[in-house]
Motif scaffolding. Structure first.
Motif, PDB file in Angstrom:
ATOM      1  N   LEU A  81      -5.485  -8.492  -5.687  1.00  0.00           N
ATOM      2  CA  LEU A  81      -4.387  -7.547  -5.479  1.00  0.00           C
ATOM      3  C   LEU A  81      -3.355  -7.775  -6.565  1.00  0.00           C
ATOM      4  O   LEU A  81      -3.087  -8.923  -6.940  1.00  0.00           O
ATOM      5  CB  LEU A  81      -3.733  -7.796  -4.113  1.00  0.00           C
ATOM      6  CG  LEU A  81      -4.285  -7.088  -2.866  1.00  0.00           C
ATOM      7  CD1 LEU A  81      -4.208  -5.579  -3.055  1.00  0.00           C
ATOM      8  CD2 LEU A  81      -5.667  -7.515  -2.494  1.00  0.00           C
ATOM      9  N   GLY A  83       0.619  -6.365  -7.946  1.00  0.00           N
ATOM     10  CA  GLY A  83       1.794  -5.501  -7.885  1.00  0.00           C
ATOM     11  C   GLY A  83       2.286  -5.272  -9.307  1.00  0.00           C
ATOM     12  O   GLY A  83       1.645  -4.593 -10.103  1.00  0.00           O
ATOM     13  N   GLY A  84       3.426  -5.893  -9.649  1.00  0.00           N
ATOM     14  CA  GLY A  84       3.976  -5.739 -10.998  1.00  0.00           C
ATOM     15  C   GLY A  84       3.407  -6.742 -11.994  1.00  0.00           C
ATOM     16  O   GLY A  84       3.683  -6.647 -13.198  1.00  0.00           O
ATOM     17  N   GLY A  85       2.689  -7.744 -11.510  1.00  0.00           N
ATOM     18  CA  GLY A  85       2.123  -8.755 -12.412  1.00  0.00           C
ATOM     19  C   GLY A  85       3.177  -9.640 -13.053  1.00  0.00           C
ATOM     20  O   GLY A  85       3.063 -10.009 -14.216  1.00  0.00           O
ATOM     21  N   THR A  86       4.211 -10.023 -12.276  1.00  0.00           N
ATOM     22  CA  THR A  86       5.280 -10.861 -12.832  1.00  0.00           C
ATOM     23  C   THR A  86       5.215 -12.306 -12.340  1.00  0.00           C
ATOM     24  O   THR A  86       6.128 -13.082 -12.590  1.00  0.00           O
ATOM     25  CB  THR A  86       6.680 -10.301 -12.502  1.00  0.00           C
ATOM     26  OG1 THR A  86       6.857 -10.321 -11.085  1.00  0.00           O
ATOM     27  CG2 THR A  86       6.854  -8.887 -13.021  1.00  0.00           C
ATOM     28  N   THR A 150       6.911  -5.688  -7.276  1.00  0.00           N
ATOM     29  CA  THR A 150       6.748  -4.921  -6.038  1.00  0.00           C
ATOM     30  C   THR A 150       7.132  -5.800  -4.844  1.00  0.00           C
ATOM     31  O   THR A 150       7.102  -7.034  -4.915  1.00  0.00           O
ATOM     32  CB  THR A 150       5.284  -4.504  -5.856  1.00  0.00           C
ATOM     33  OG1 THR A 150       4.480  -5.699  -5.753  1.00  0.00           O
ATOM     34  CG2 THR A 150       4.784  -3.658  -7.011  1.00  0.00           C
ATOM     35  N   ALA A 160      12.180 -16.803  -3.198  1.00  0.00           N
ATOM     36  CA  ALA A 160      13.637 -16.724  -3.037  1.00  0.00           C
ATOM     37  C   ALA A 160      14.178 -15.858  -4.158  1.00  0.00           C
ATOM     38  O   ALA A 160      13.436 -15.397  -5.012  1.00  0.00           O
ATOM     39  CB  ALA A 160      14.244 -18.115  -3.090  1.00  0.00           C
ATOM     40  N   ILE A 211      -1.769  -6.712   1.781  1.00  0.00           N
ATOM     41  CA  ILE A 211      -0.553  -6.264   2.454  1.00  0.00           C
ATOM     42  C   ILE A 211      -0.363  -4.769   2.185  1.00  0.00           C
ATOM     43  O   ILE A 211      -0.413  -4.327   1.019  1.00  0.00           O
ATOM     44  CB  ILE A 211       0.667  -7.075   1.977  1.00  0.00           C
ATOM     45  CG1 ILE A 211       0.471  -8.564   2.310  1.00  0.00           C
ATOM     46  CG2 ILE A 211       1.957  -6.551   2.617  1.00  0.00           C
ATOM     47  CD1 ILE A 211       1.454  -9.489   1.629  1.00  0.00           C
TER      48      ILE A 211
HETATM   49  C1  LIG Z   1      11.429 -13.487 -15.610  1.00  0.00           C
HETATM   50  C2  LIG Z   1      10.930 -13.831 -14.222  1.00  0.00           C
HETATM   51  C3  LIG Z   1      11.857 -14.027 -13.200  1.00  0.00           C
HETATM   52  C4  LIG Z   1      11.416 -14.312 -11.886  1.00  0.00           C
HETATM   53  N1  LIG Z   1      12.346 -14.484 -10.891  1.00  0.00           N
HETATM   54  C5  LIG Z   1      11.921 -14.725  -9.632  1.00  0.00           C
HETATM   55  C6  LIG Z   1      12.865 -14.871  -8.562  1.00  0.00           C
HETATM   56  O1  LIG Z   1      14.071 -14.680  -8.734  1.00  0.00           O
HETATM   57  N2  LIG Z   1      12.383 -15.174  -7.335  1.00  0.00           N
HETATM   58  C7  LIG Z   1      11.028 -15.312  -7.081  1.00  0.00           C
HETATM   59  O2  LIG Z   1      10.636 -15.587  -5.938  1.00  0.00           O
HETATM   60  N3  LIG Z   1      10.132 -15.134  -8.069  1.00  0.00           N
HETATM   61  C8  LIG Z   1      10.540 -14.838  -9.321  1.00  0.00           C
HETATM   62  N4  LIG Z   1       9.611 -14.651 -10.309  1.00  0.00           N
HETATM   63  C9  LIG Z   1       8.194 -14.565  -9.953  1.00  0.00           C
HETATM   64  C10 LIG Z   1       7.781 -13.081  -9.617  1.00  0.00           C
HETATM   65  O3  LIG Z   1       8.475 -12.173 -10.434  1.00  0.00           O
HETATM   66  C11 LIG Z   1       8.093 -12.675  -8.200  1.00  0.00           C
HETATM   67  O4  LIG Z   1       7.505 -13.529  -7.287  1.00  0.00           O
HETATM   68  C12 LIG Z   1       7.700 -11.222  -7.941  1.00  0.00           C
HETATM   69  O5  LIG Z   1       8.312 -10.799  -6.781  1.00  0.00           O
HETATM   70  C13 LIG Z   1       6.220 -10.974  -7.861  1.00  0.00           C
HETATM   71  O6  LIG Z   1       6.019  -9.574  -7.626  1.00  0.00           O
HETATM   72  P1  LIG Z   1       4.883  -8.779  -8.401  1.00  0.00           P
HETATM   73  O7  LIG Z   1       4.825  -7.398  -7.832  1.00  0.00           O
HETATM   74  O8  LIG Z   1       5.067  -8.871  -9.857  1.00  0.00           O
HETATM   75  O9  LIG Z   1       3.613  -9.613  -7.926  1.00  0.00           O
HETATM   76  P2  LIG Z   1       2.269  -9.939  -8.724  1.00  0.00           P
HETATM   77  O10 LIG Z   1       2.559 -10.885  -9.836  1.00  0.00           O
HETATM   78  O11 LIG Z   1       1.565  -8.689  -9.066  1.00  0.00           O
HETATM   79  O12 LIG Z   1       1.466 -10.692  -7.582  1.00  0.00           O
HETATM   80  C14 LIG Z   1       1.904 -11.934  -7.079  1.00  0.00           C
HETATM   81  C15 LIG Z   1       0.863 -12.445  -6.068  1.00  0.00           C
HETATM   82  O13 LIG Z   1       0.899 -11.584  -4.939  1.00  0.00           O
HETATM   83  C16 LIG Z   1      -0.402 -11.022  -4.700  1.00  0.00           C
HETATM   84  N5  LIG Z   1      -0.202  -9.648  -4.232  1.00  0.00           N
HETATM   85  C17 LIG Z   1       0.408  -8.627  -4.881  1.00  0.00           C
HETATM   86  N6  LIG Z   1       0.432  -7.532  -4.100  1.00  0.00           N
HETATM   87  C18 LIG Z   1      -0.199  -7.859  -2.945  1.00  0.00           C
HETATM   88  C19 LIG Z   1      -0.527  -7.151  -1.746  1.00  0.00           C
HETATM   89  N7  LIG Z   1      -0.189  -5.882  -1.561  1.00  0.00           N
HETATM   90  N8  LIG Z   1      -1.183  -7.817  -0.766  1.00  0.00           N
HETATM   91  C20 LIG Z   1      -1.544  -9.122  -0.915  1.00  0.00           C
HETATM   92  N9  LIG Z   1      -1.253  -9.831  -2.022  1.00  0.00           N
HETATM   93  C21 LIG Z   1      -0.605  -9.212  -3.027  1.00  0.00           C
HETATM   94  C22 LIG Z   1      -1.136 -11.124  -6.018  1.00  0.00           C
HETATM   95  O14 LIG Z   1      -2.542 -11.195  -5.827  1.00  0.00           O
HETATM   96  C23 LIG Z   1      -0.570 -12.418  -6.576  1.00  0.00           C
HETATM   97  O15 LIG Z   1      -1.271 -13.499  -6.040  1.00  0.00           O
HETATM   98  C24 LIG Z   1      10.025 -14.406 -11.617  1.00  0.00           C
HETATM   99  C25 LIG Z   1       9.105 -14.218 -12.653  1.00  0.00           C
HETATM  100  C26 LIG Z   1       9.551 -13.924 -13.946  1.00  0.00           C
HETATM  101  C27 LIG Z   1       8.522 -13.701 -15.020  1.00  0.00           C
END
Ligand SMILES: Cc1cc2nc3c(=O)[nH]c(=O)nc-3n(C[C@H](O)[C@H](O)[C@H](O)COP(=O)(O)OP(=O)(O)OC[C@H]3O[C@@H](n4cnc5c(N)ncnc54)[C@H](O)[C@@H]3O)c2cc1C
Length: 475
Positions: A81, A83-86, A150, A160, A211
């Protein structure tokens, strides 16, 4: 060390089976969607940079997502899965190839009520806050990546963020109201996890269910002012941060409290006109009516308030949010100029002890530059250090880690791509639900070492092991 194994499936056939769901097989796009921010770590970069999926699917609804999962189950396709890949640890990187299911087209805001918002998992955090603001609400916390992350990725991979100094981390009671997740079966079933039960899916890295829907706590929106104050000594800046973090809400209801070493601040190019170089920075967001209290606190610790802007002023000045100089954005500001930097995640044993924090800063010397984030866990102030580390090699990083540990600081290693990272116990609640919702082990394979040991057990037996652990990685 990476266990990269490519699939040998007939991908054109899988794409046909997935119809009418949109799929992308263009190799450049598939490669891009196979990456997250693991490259923050030179160690993870070496391990993961050649791990790619085979096909991307973009479901637009719960029904389309269920169809993807049913096809994956029937054809035994590994699924990640996305989302934004962050994420920072390669959580969204397919270790065994397979299908990447990108959720960003499942992005509807379903309900806004008193103290909660219910959304589809692929909704962007910034879009949710934008929808809440006119109704006088905002999320209790959100990551500094809100523009591309996402909500599903946040609850599955994050912990957090901005707001956690007031409202605690995601796992704190009441912050996640409800999660819904689909199983990977012949006919996927949507399971509902209310309140505390949501922790069985929260921070499981997409290992134990897809999710579909997230309900999060919201809090009344305030007239926030983004502020930055400079200090001559890191100790005083940290002590001011701790005082701000500890202040009663009625005095200063801050929703961000970060302390950044002056050497890092020198990389904040977008703030050159606002913030003079050479000062350690306290970065915060406080309600407008409490600006007097913040000014008094800054004065008491010998600091100078350099920047104070509300949202309208920030937009007019075309400046980033102050939180884009906090959390893991601080690391990003340095990496934009120099890719030889990396970071680590350090738990501070006694957040009130500014002398011990300052002594550790001196001990680590020129190759480690501290940056502290204050949060509250069940009302108790906690501090984490996300230092910039000038990377030489893994052996030197291990020595730096050992220096922290020798003085009682905890290293939550950011350079590990399995969920049971350094200092973490396996989460058997997560794994029991993986057994129930993903009996073939198709979700994010390779990301849990413990799963390989317990996958043959019935879910109840896995759950019975839960007394032995329960912690999850921090971020
Ligand atoms: C510059 C920077 C700043 C950041 N700051 C924070 C911060 O303030 N707080 C924090 O907690 N994190 C932080 N992070 C980490 C990250 O950005 C966050 O955790 C973010 O919310 C992940 O969301 P995403 O959509 O990019 O998830 P993704 O990177 O796409 O996925 C994260 C994980 O969730 C899983 N996933 C995604 N969607 C689903 C779904 N629908 N169902 C089940 N599993 C799923 C994926 O398989 C993966 O394992 C930061 C990262 C960077 C690079």
């Amino acid at each position: 060390m990476s266990d990269i194994q490519k699939t040998t499936l007939d991908w054109p056939r899988i794409a046909r089976l997935l119809q009418p769901v949109e799929t992308i097989d263009d190799p450049v796009t598939v490669k891009k969607r196979s990456r997250d921010f693991f490259w923050y770590s030179p160690i993870l970069n070496a391990e993961l940079r050649r791990s790619f999926g085979d096909l991307v699917a973009r479901p637009k609804s719960r029904e389309e997502l269920a169809h993807c999962l049913a096809v994956a189950f029937a054809e035994e396709v590994p699924v990640v899965l996305r989302g934004g890949g962050t994420g920072n640890y390669g959580q969204a990187v397919p270790l065994r190839g397979g299908l990447i299911i990108e959720t960003t087209a499942m992005n509807r805001i379903l309900e806004i009520g008193e103290g909660f918002v219910r959304v589809e998992a692929g909704a962007l955090m910034a879009d949710i806050n934008a929808a809440l603001a006119p109704r006088g609400w905002e999320m209790a916390m959100f990551p500094s990546t809100q523009d591309i992350a996402t909500v599903g990725g946040f609850v599955a991979g994050g912990s957090a963020g901005i707001g956690s100094i007031a409202n605690g981390p995601l796992r704190q009671k009441g912050n996640i109201v409800q999660l819904k997740a689909l199983s990977v079966e012949a006919q996927p079933v949507e399971h509902v996890f209310d309140a505390e039960a949501a922790l069985q899916i929260h921070h499981a890295w997409g290992l134990n269910g897809a999710i579909t829907e997230v309900t999060l706590r919201t809090v009344p929106l305030r007239d926030w002012v983004g502020c930055m104050a400079g200090f001559d000594s890191y100790r005083d800046c940290y002590a001011a941060g701790y005082a701000l973090a500890s202040a009663p809400e009625t005095e200063i209801a801050r929703k961000l409290c970060s302390v950044v070493d002056a050497r890092i601040v020198d990389y904040f190019r977008r703030l050159e006109a606002q913030v003079p170089k050479g000062h350690h920075l306290l970065v915060t967001l406080v309600p407008r009516e409490q600006m007097g209290a913040l000014q008094a606190l800054v004065d008491a610790f010998g600091g100078t308030l350099h920047l104070a802007m509300d949202e309208a002023e920030r937009q007019a000045a075309k400046l980033p949010h102050v939180f884009e100089f906090a959390y893991n954005h601080t690391t990003l500001q340095v990496l934009k100029s120099d890719r030889s930097a990396t970071y680590q995640q350090i738990g501070v044993p006694d957040p009130a002890d500014a002398d011990r924090v300052a002594a550790m800063r001196d001990r680590q010397g020129g190759e480690v530059w501290p940056h502290h984030e204050f949060t509250r866990v069940e009302g108790v102030v906690a501090a984490a250090d996300l230092p910039i580390i000038w990377f030489r090699d893994a052996a030197r990083l291990a020595e730096i880690n050992a220096t922290y540990e020798a003085d009682g600081f905890t290293v939550y290693d950011a350079h590990v791509h399995v969920i049971e990272g350094n200092h973490m116990q396996p989460d058997y609640r997560h794994l029991a639900w993986k057994k129930r919702l993903d009996p073939k082990g198709l979700l994010n394979p390779g990301k849990s070492l413990e799963w390989e040991k317990v996958r043959h057990l019935p879910a109840e037996d896995i759950e019975a092991l839960a007394g032995l652990g329960g912690a999850t990685n921090e971020n």
